[in-house]
Design a protein around this motif. Structure first.
Motif, PDB file in Angstrom:
ATOM      1  N   HIS A 131     -19.122  15.058  10.378  1.00 23.76           N
ATOM      2  CA  HIS A 131     -19.346  15.682  11.683  1.00 23.76           C
ATOM      3  C   HIS A 131     -18.663  14.879  12.791  1.00 23.76           C
ATOM      4  O   HIS A 131     -17.975  15.433  13.654  1.00 23.76           O
ATOM      5  CB  HIS A 131     -20.856  15.798  11.922  1.00 23.76           C
ATOM      6  CG  HIS A 131     -21.227  16.390  13.232  1.00 23.76           C
ATOM      7  ND1 HIS A 131     -21.430  15.613  14.346  1.00 23.76           N
ATOM      8  CD2 HIS A 131     -21.438  17.670  13.605  1.00 23.76           C
ATOM      9  CE1 HIS A 131     -21.760  16.401  15.367  1.00 23.76           C
ATOM     10  NE2 HIS A 131     -21.766  17.650  14.942  1.00 23.76           N
ATOM     11  N   GLU A 132     -18.831  13.562  12.750  1.00 23.50           N
ATOM     12  CA  GLU A 132     -18.201  12.699  13.758  1.00 23.50           C
ATOM     13  C   GLU A 132     -16.681  12.843  13.715  1.00 23.50           C
ATOM     14  O   GLU A 132     -16.019  12.928  14.758  1.00 23.50           O
ATOM     15  CB  GLU A 132     -18.605  11.250  13.524  1.00 23.50           C
ATOM     16  CG  GLU A 132     -18.071  10.303  14.574  1.00 23.50           C
ATOM     17  CD  GLU A 132     -18.524   8.872  14.351  1.00 23.50           C
ATOM     18  OE1 GLU A 132     -17.930   7.984  14.989  1.00 23.50           O
ATOM     19  OE2 GLU A 132     -19.452   8.627  13.551  1.00 23.50           O
ATOM     20  N   GLY A 133     -16.126  12.904  12.521  1.00 26.90           N
ATOM     21  CA  GLY A 133     -14.682  13.093  12.376  1.00 26.90           C
ATOM     22  C   GLY A 133     -14.222  14.436  12.909  1.00 26.90           C
ATOM     23  O   GLY A 133     -13.164  14.535  13.547  1.00 26.90           O
ATOM     24  N   TRP A 134     -15.002  15.486  12.648  1.00 24.39           N
ATOM     25  CA  TRP A 134     -14.641  16.818  13.137  1.00 24.39           C
ATOM     26  C   TRP A 134     -14.627  16.853  14.661  1.00 24.39           C
ATOM     27  O   TRP A 134     -13.717  17.424  15.260  1.00 24.39           O
ATOM     28  CB  TRP A 134     -15.596  17.872  12.607  1.00 24.39           C
ATOM     29  CG  TRP A 134     -15.629  17.993  11.115  1.00 24.39           C
ATOM     30  CD1 TRP A 134     -14.644  17.665  10.217  1.00 24.39           C
ATOM     31  CD2 TRP A 134     -16.726  18.478  10.339  1.00 24.39           C
ATOM     32  NE1 TRP A 134     -15.072  17.923   8.938  1.00 24.39           N
ATOM     33  CE2 TRP A 134     -16.337  18.425   8.974  1.00 24.39           C
ATOM     34  CE3 TRP A 134     -17.993  18.954  10.650  1.00 24.39           C
ATOM     35  CZ2 TRP A 134     -17.174  18.832   7.942  1.00 24.39           C
ATOM     36  CZ3 TRP A 134     -18.836  19.359   9.625  1.00 24.39           C
ATOM     37  CH2 TRP A 134     -18.418  19.301   8.288  1.00 24.39           C
ATOM     38  N   ILE A 135     -15.638  16.255  15.268  1.00 29.13           N
ATOM     39  CA  ILE A 135     -15.700  16.246  16.733  1.00 29.13           C
ATOM     40  C   ILE A 135     -14.513  15.466  17.285  1.00 29.13           C
ATOM     41  O   ILE A 135     -13.855  15.902  18.236  1.00 29.13           O
ATOM     42  CB  ILE A 135     -17.037  15.657  17.232  1.00 29.13           C
ATOM     43  CG1 ILE A 135     -18.223  16.536  16.799  1.00 29.13           C
ATOM     44  CG2 ILE A 135     -17.019  15.466  18.750  1.00 29.13           C
ATOM     45  CD1 ILE A 135     -18.201  17.960  17.324  1.00 29.13           C
ATOM     46  N   ALA A 136     -14.199  14.319  16.676  1.00 28.52           N
ATOM     47  CA  ALA A 136     -13.043  13.530  17.118  1.00 28.52           C
ATOM     48  C   ALA A 136     -11.762  14.356  16.993  1.00 28.52           C
ATOM     49  O   ALA A 136     -10.913  14.343  17.900  1.00 28.52           O
ATOM     50  CB  ALA A 136     -12.938  12.244  16.299  1.00 28.52           C
TER      51      ALA A 136
END
Length: 170
Positions: A131-136
């Motif tokens: 999720h953190e990677g997708w938002i980034a």
């Protein structure tokens, strides 16, 4: 980008050709709503594709991850801004999968406390990294200074909304 998002005509785009007289505040609200809708739709799609899960399930796990001692159903529903009934159904399915456990609350024997199991913590850690990677990835078009400025401005917007809700001046 998925076809349904590329064909999506949002309210902000529809308003772009509107005659003068539309308030800046309305255009700002529509832009915020459009950004939120686009990001949320993509996160939902990726959660389904990568983890066969839903955003509400992810959100419930996130709430419990932030509260290692556990939360009552009522606390979870307030934090997620959904009804107790919605939380009860989600919790039942997550419990069946061994991701969360229910315990009688130590302070109120009528209430149940929800907590992540060890398996739930591992699964949430896996999902939250993605999720953190997708938002980034979705925010990569903004330079660090732009993200910082936007964050600060949105903080001021949040304070303005709160002041408006309280009947005060922004």
């Amino acid at each position: 980008m998925p076809d349904d998002l590329t064909r999506h005509v949002d309210a902000e785009t529809a308003l772009a050709g509107a005659p003068p007289g539309h308030k800046d505040e309305l255009r700002l609200w529509l832009r915020l709503l459009t950004c939120t809708t686009l990001v949320e739709a993509e996160i939902r799609r990726r959660l389904r594709r990568e983890f066969d899960t839903t955003l509400p399930r992810f959100d419930l796990l996130a709430q419990l991850e932030r509260a290692p001692a556990g939360l009552t159903l009522g606390e979870v529903s307030r934090r997620m801004m959904v009804s107790n009934g919605n939380v009860t159904g989600l919790a039942a399915r997550l419990e069946e999968e061994g991701l969360i456990e229910r315990r009688v609350s130590p302070t109120d024997r009528r209430a149940q406390t929800l907590r992540l199991t060890a398996r739930g913590r591992r699964e949430f850690a896996r999902q939250s990294r993605a999720h953190e990677g997708w938002i980034a990835e979705l925010m990569a078009g903004l330079a660090p200074a732009e993200r910082a400025a936007l964050h600060a401005l949105l903080g001021r917007a949040k304070a303005s909304v709160r002041a408006g809700l309280e009947g005060g001046e922004a």
